[in-house]
Structures are given as structure tokens and as C-alpha cells.
Design a protein around this motif. Sequence first.
Motif, mmCIF file in Angstrom:
data_model
loop_
_atom_site.group_PDB
_atom_site.id
_atom_site.type_symbol
_atom_site.label_atom_id
_atom_site.label_comp_id
_atom_site.label_asym_id
_atom_site.label_seq_id
_atom_site.Cartn_x
_atom_site.Cartn_y
_atom_site.Cartn_z
ATOM 1 N N HIS A 1 0.853 -1.182 0.000
ATOM 2 C CA HIS A 1 0.000 0.000 0.000
ATOM 3 C C HIS A 1 0.893 1.237 0.000
ATOM 4 O O HIS A 1 2.031 1.194 0.491
ATOM 5 C CB HIS A 1 -0.927 0.000 1.209
ATOM 6 C CG HIS A 1 -1.793 -1.223 1.303
ATOM 7 N ND1 HIS A 1 -2.939 -1.380 0.550
ATOM 8 C CD2 HIS A 1 -1.666 -2.352 2.040
ATOM 9 C CE1 HIS A 1 -3.490 -2.546 0.821
ATOM 10 N NE2 HIS A 1 -2.736 -3.166 1.729
ATOM 11 N N GLY A 2 0.373 2.326 -0.534
ATOM 12 C CA GLY A 2 1.166 3.542 -0.678
ATOM 13 C C GLY A 2 1.960 3.950 0.550
ATOM 14 O O GLY A 2 3.173 4.207 0.470
ATOM 15 N N PRO A 3 1.331 4.042 1.723
ATOM 16 C CA PRO A 3 2.060 4.480 2.914
ATOM 17 C C PRO A 3 3.183 3.534 3.334
ATOM 18 O O PRO A 3 4.054 3.922 4.129
ATOM 19 C CB PRO A 3 0.970 4.530 3.996
ATOM 20 C CG PRO A 3 -0.314 4.682 3.241
ATOM 21 C CD PRO A 3 -0.112 3.914 1.974
ATOM 22 N N ASP A 4 3.197 2.307 2.804
ATOM 23 C CA ASP A 4 4.228 1.334 3.180
ATOM 24 C C ASP A 4 5.550 1.571 2.455
ATOM 25 O O ASP A 4 6.570 0.989 2.831
ATOM 26 C CB ASP A 4 3.766 -0.094 2.848
ATOM 27 C CG ASP A 4 2.460 -0.461 3.521
ATOM 28 O OD1 ASP A 4 2.149 0.146 4.565
ATOM 29 O OD2 ASP A 4 1.744 -1.344 3.000
ATOM 30 N N ARG B 1 8.806 3.600 0.944
ATOM 31 C CA ARG B 1 9.707 4.724 1.218
ATOM 32 C C ARG B 1 10.597 4.957 0.001
ATOM 33 O O ARG B 1 11.119 4.013 -0.585
ATOM 34 C CB ARG B 1 10.580 4.410 2.439
ATOM 35 C CG ARG B 1 11.577 5.505 2.797
ATOM 36 C CD ARG B 1 12.323 5.148 4.081
ATOM 37 N NE ARG B 1 13.089 3.908 3.932
ATOM 38 C CZ ARG B 1 14.334 3.851 3.435
ATOM 39 N NH1 ARG B 1 14.928 4.954 3.006
ATOM 40 N NH2 ARG B 1 14.969 2.697 3.353
#
Length: 213
Positions: free
Chosen positions: A184-187, A189
Motif C-alpha cells: 500500500h502507498g504508505p508502506d 519509502r
Amino acid sequence: MTQHTDVQPADAQPADVQRTDARHADTRPIEGRPAGSRPAAGRSAAVPLPGRPCSIAAALQILGEKWALLAVREMFYGNHRFDRIVRNTGAPRDRLTARLRALEEAGVVERRAYSERPPRYEYHLTEAGRDLAPLTQALLAWGDRWVTAEPPVVLRHRPADHPDHPDHPLDAAWTCRTCGAEVHGPDVRLEIHSPGWDRQGPTVPGSEAAPGR
């Protein structure tokens, strides 16, 4: 009712073969290379690009014009003859010819002879071209969700190692091969490997003119 059609493999042959008009068949080999050959490892020569060094920018140099991706789409659907590709994309013949030659030069497609007299070729995806499957599937899913009222095409899935499993509409997810988790996007970096650049932009004056990679 919407008709669901299975997508043929990239190298599938059309069921009903049509002759290609000699006036429209691209029979010329690319200068310096025989038909069917491609750059080593499917990589094209580096082209200096403005702005941030980025593989997205480099890929768009090859795929950023819509006729290129639509031609790739048709090859995924099993259409390899020039007349079928031009008919199904709606591309002007001269533009499509230029796009196909550029894709061949970049190692995304290759031509395979199917007639010697007169010389005729089909267009097939290389390994680099077949690696575009997730991109075309992502564009299809995005268009289904945000652009079209009803999906014109539905991808159906049946695992090759479970041939008795009933096929079903494909619901793909982005997963990490290292840990197996869905991404998912927030995962994610961002890690910058380009000298003179960070996330905000160039850190050294003149870095913005560095060649893209």
C-alpha cells in the motif's frame, strides 16, 4: 449484457489469418540490424533527458506516445499483423509504422517472418515487452474505475498450476516478493540513488541538466 473475452497470450496466433497488403507491410530491416534482433538485455541506448534522473522518464521516451501502448495492447490480445494492429488501434498507418519501428529499436517488440515471397513480418513482444503486462493491466483497471461507464474488456484469471480451478475476473494486487505482503502507498519509502538529487530536487547547481537513466 457485457461479453467477456479471454485475453490471448502474447505469442498467440490469430485464429483467422489475413494477408497483409504489400503496400502496408513493413518489410524494411532497421538499419544496421536484421529483423528480429534487438539490443542486448532489451535495453535501449541512454538518451539525455532534462530534469530528475528517473526510469519513469526513460520509459516514457519509448512508451509515452499512445499508439505505442495501444500497439502493445494488441500484441497482448494476440494480434500480430500490421493491418490488425492499425485497425484495432485506429492509428494512422504512418504513425503506427514509426511507433513499431521505435519499439523494435528499443527491444520491446521483434518482427518474425511469416512469408518469404513476398517478405512479410508479424510483430511479437520480447521479454521486455511482456514485462509491460502489469502496466497495461493497471491502466485497464484505472480506466475501468475512473473513465468508462462499463468495462469494455474483462481480464479473467485461471492459475496455470490449477487448471481445474474455475476462471474468474482478475483482481490483481501489488505484492512484495521479499515478504509476500500486499503493498500500500504508505508502506513505501523513496530512496534516491541519483548523485546531486534528493526528494525535493537537485542539491547541486546544474544537476537538473543531468542525463536521465
